[in-house]
Every structure is written in structure tokens, then in C-alpha cells.
Enzyme design. Structure first.
Site, PDB file in Angstrom:
ATOM      1  N   ARG A   7      -9.641 -41.431  60.526  1.00  0.00           N
ATOM      2  CA  ARG A   7      -8.665 -42.789  60.325  1.00  0.00           C
ATOM      3  C   ARG A   7      -7.732 -42.618  59.091  1.00  0.00           C
ATOM      4  O   ARG A   7      -6.624 -43.119  59.548  1.00  0.00           O
ATOM      5  CB  ARG A   7      -9.779 -43.554  59.810  1.00  0.00           C
ATOM      6  CG  ARG A   7      -9.306 -45.113  59.823  1.00  0.00           C
ATOM      7  CD  ARG A   7      -9.125 -45.684  60.960  1.00  0.00           C
ATOM      8  NE  ARG A   7      -7.753 -45.577  61.526  1.00  0.00           N
ATOM      9  CZ  ARG A   7      -7.373 -45.494  62.812  1.00  0.00           C
ATOM     10  NH1 ARG A   7      -8.306 -45.468  63.838  1.00  0.00           N
ATOM     11  NH2 ARG A   7      -6.085 -45.269  63.036  1.00  0.00           N
TER      12      ARG A   7
ATOM     13  N   LYS B 158      12.041 -51.636  49.087  1.00  0.00           N
ATOM     14  CA  LYS B 158      10.957 -52.606  49.733  1.00  0.00           C
ATOM     15  C   LYS B 158       9.915 -51.838  50.395  1.00  0.00           C
ATOM     16  O   LYS B 158      10.213 -51.769  51.518  1.00  0.00           O
ATOM     17  CB  LYS B 158      11.823 -53.520  50.469  1.00  0.00           C
ATOM     18  CG  LYS B 158      12.500 -54.663  49.626  1.00  0.00           C
ATOM     19  CD  LYS B 158      13.160 -55.795  50.539  1.00  0.00           C
ATOM     20  CE  LYS B 158      14.211 -56.796  49.738  1.00  0.00           C
ATOM     21  NZ  LYS B 158      15.060 -57.689  50.461  1.00  0.00           N
TER      22      LYS B 158
ATOM     23  N   LYS C  45      22.093 -56.924  40.043  1.00  0.00           N
ATOM     24  CA  LYS C  45      21.678 -58.055  40.945  1.00  0.00           C
ATOM     25  C   LYS C  45      22.259 -59.318  40.429  1.00  0.00           C
ATOM     26  O   LYS C  45      22.530 -59.674  39.267  1.00  0.00           O
ATOM     27  CB  LYS C  45      20.264 -57.888  41.412  1.00  0.00           C
ATOM     28  CG  LYS C  45      19.726 -56.474  41.852  1.00  0.00           C
ATOM     29  CD  LYS C  45      20.591 -56.293  43.248  1.00  0.00           C
ATOM     30  CE  LYS C  45      20.141 -57.076  44.205  1.00  0.00           C
ATOM     31  NZ  LYS C  45      18.734 -56.740  44.757  1.00  0.00           N
TER      32      LYS C  45
ATOM     33  N   GLU D  31      26.291 -56.588  42.638  1.00  0.00           N
ATOM     34  CA  GLU D  31      26.309 -57.284  43.782  1.00  0.00           C
ATOM     35  C   GLU D  31      27.043 -58.549  43.719  1.00  0.00           C
ATOM     36  O   GLU D  31      27.098 -59.181  42.669  1.00  0.00           O
ATOM     37  CB  GLU D  31      24.819 -57.861  43.832  1.00  0.00           C
ATOM     38  CG  GLU D  31      24.270 -59.018  44.903  1.00  0.00           C
ATOM     39  CD  GLU D  31      22.896 -59.398  44.912  1.00  0.00           C
ATOM     40  OE1 GLU D  31      22.012 -58.633  45.142  1.00  0.00           O
ATOM     41  OE2 GLU D  31      22.688 -60.609  44.579  1.00  0.00           O
TER      42      GLU D  31
ATOM     43  N   ASP E 252      26.658 -58.993  49.344  1.00  0.00           N
ATOM     44  CA  ASP E 252      25.161 -59.783  49.849  1.00  0.00           C
ATOM     45  C   ASP E 252      25.308 -60.968  50.618  1.00  0.00           C
ATOM     46  O   ASP E 252      25.803 -62.021  50.193  1.00  0.00           O
ATOM     47  CB  ASP E 252      24.572 -60.151  48.580  1.00  0.00           C
ATOM     48  CG  ASP E 252      22.877 -60.423  48.765  1.00  0.00           C
ATOM     49  OD1 ASP E 252      22.423 -59.772  49.334  1.00  0.00           O
ATOM     50  OD2 ASP E 252      22.744 -61.536  48.050  1.00  0.00           O
TER      51      ASP E 252
END
Length: 285
Positions: free
Chosen positions: A101, A136, A168, A197, A218
Site C-alpha cells: 500500500r 502548492k 507577492k 507580482e 497575476d
């Protein structure tokens, strides 16, 4: 291609097996399978995939049975059609069942990332855009997820917060604007290119005037991206991000941006269908 120079595959395998085996081990196999029983097995893909993680999968079996024989038949990064045998194994039945597994979970997930990534790479073939992954990733699986993205044909963006300087929108808000944020980053002199960004066209010139080395465009639509490419006119590389999926990526690539980053490569890739088929071979002498 190595997973990463500093990735400890043995430690990863031990932690995953400990999670699955607990303190008592595989009580079902121990209760039903003779201690000297041996299996031959094949790992097969049951749909068309791009392979990633076979060496990691093999490590699970070797950890529980150091004498297991494994033969990898398809290299990571290679396509495999439904029904393809990816690996053959021969070893102790109990150990193989106990490792199954964990090995399959890892292989199915990583091959899922590689398979989805290849679909995005194919979608922008013939353009000048390069596909990037993001941070991410599944917590704890950053190195493996990004390895799988490379196997699918993407390039890695930042691995960690310390290997890329990316300003950002929240950084911009705290600093009071794009230009002050870029100037602060350049003044810090951390030895990394400064990427910032921007989500509006009127932020581009202030960012460049302050010394930005690269822009992240963005959530801009295709028409706005085309205007951004025209405004920048090759002065710095441009990366498009936000709202990118298989339906939109081709149009984004054709705007002339240099890079397209897609979080869903590692955040949302479905596991692929890979199975393990056993044959009871013999008992040990």
C-alpha cells in the site's frame, strides 16, 4: 535524474511504513500467510500514464525484504500505456504485502502529478512559454511532488522560501506599493533576483523603474497579458499565473509570456490507476 541531492529516501520510506504498519505490523498477513511463502509480482498501470516514483516504490519493498528482487521496466518520465508492466518483483510474501500500500500510494500520486503535468506541457507545445510548478504541494512531499512535475516536463519554481525572492501582493500591501517593495528587496541585497507580482498594468513601469528583475503577471486575462508583454518589450522575463487550466493555458502561452506557473500540477493532480498482481511462487527451502 536524481530526486534531489539532499533527499533521504530511506528516511522517507521508514516514516511512511511506520505510519502504515503501526506497532503491530501487518497482522492480517502474519495471520494468514506462511512465514516462508514467497511471491512473484508485477506492478501494472491500468490507464495511460507518465511514470514517476518507481525507484521510491522499490525502496519500500527493499526496506522490508532486503533480498527482494526488483526489475524496473519503464523509466521515470516515460509514457506507459494501459496494461504496461512497470516493475517485476520476487521476494517474501509477507514483506511484499506489508509494503504494497505504501509503495502504490506513493507511485500512484507521483505518477498522477507527472501525468497531469505532461498534459499541460503538451498543451503549450510549439510556443515559447515554459511551464513552472509552484509551492502548492502536499505538506511533507515537496521534494517528491516537484520531482514528479519535472518528470512530466515542467521546470521547478522555488523549492523553498529561501531560494527565490518573490514579492507577492501582501508584501506590496505592507510596503505601500510595488516600487517601495522592490526597492526594499534590492536594498536587502540577498543575492537573489527580485521578482514581483503585479495584477495591474499601471504597476509595471514602477516595478521596472525600482529594479525588478522579473514580473509575475497575476490573474490577468489574455488581452491584458498581451498588453503587458508589449509594454515590457523584453526588458525582463514575464511569468503568468492565476486562472490557468487546460482550457486556458494555450491562449496564455500564445500571448508571448516566458513562463506559466500552475499550482494545480501538484495541488490537484488525481492519483492514477496502478495495481500490483501477485503469483504465489514457492515456499523457502
Amino acid at each position: 535524474m536524481p530526486i534531489a541531492d539532499d533527499f533521504d529516501i530511506d528516511d522517507f520510506v521508514r516514516r511512511v511504513l511506520a505510519e502504515d504498519l503501526g506497532a503491530g505490523g501487518d497482522v492480517t498477513s502474519n495471520a494468514t500467510i506462511a512465514a516462508d511463502a514467497r511471491f512473484s509480482a508485477s506492478i501494472n498501470c491500468r490507464e495511460a500514464i507518465v511514470v514517476a516514483g518507481l525507484d521510491v516504490a522499490a525502496a519500500f519493498f527493499r526496506t522490508l525484504d532486503p533480498e527482494v528482487q526488483t526489475k524496473i521496466l519503464v523509466g521515470d518520465g516515460q509514457p506507459a500505456g494501459a496494461g504496461t508492466v512497470l516493475m517485476r518483483l520476487d521476494g517474501k510474501a509477507r514483506a511484499m504485502l506489508a509494503a504494497e500500500r505504501s509503495a502504490l500510494n506513493t507511485l500512484q500520486h507521483l505518477s498522477g502529478v507527472a501525468t497531469l503535468t505532461r498534459r499541460y506541457v503538451d498543451a503549450i507545445e510549439g510556443t515559447s512559454a515554459t511551464l513552472l510548478d509552484t509551492r502548492k504541494t502536499v505538506p511533507g512531499l515537496r521534494v517528491l511532488d516537484k520531482y514528479a512535475a519535472r518528470m512530466g516536463g515542467a521546470h521547478n519554481h522555488r523549492m523553498r522560501l529561501d531560494d527565490g525572492l518573490l514579492i507577492k501582493d501582501n508584501h506590496v500591501a505592507v510596503c505601500g506599493g510595488v516600487a517601495p517593495a522592490v526597492r526594499a528587496a534590492r536594498a536587502a541585497n540577498v543575492g537573489l533576483p527580485v521578482q514581483v507580482e503585479v495584477d495591474r498594468l499601471d504597476q509595471i513601469e514602477p516595478a521596472l523603474a525600482a529594479g525588478a528583475d522579473r514580473l509575475l503577471l497575476d490573474n490577468m486575462d489574455v488581452m491584458t497579458l498581451k498588453r503587458a508583454v508589449s509594454l515590457v518589450a523584453g526588458r525582463v522575463p514575464l511569468e503568468a499565473s492565476g486562472g490557468v487550466n487546460l482550457d486556458t493555458i494555450r491562449g496564455i502561452a500564445e500571448t508571448g509570456v516566458d513562463y506559466i506557473s500552475v499550482g494545480r500540477l501538484t495541488q490537484s493532480a488525481p492519483a492514477v490507476d496502478i495495481g500490483l498482481d501477485y503469483t504465489l511462487r514457492r515456499s523457502a527451502e
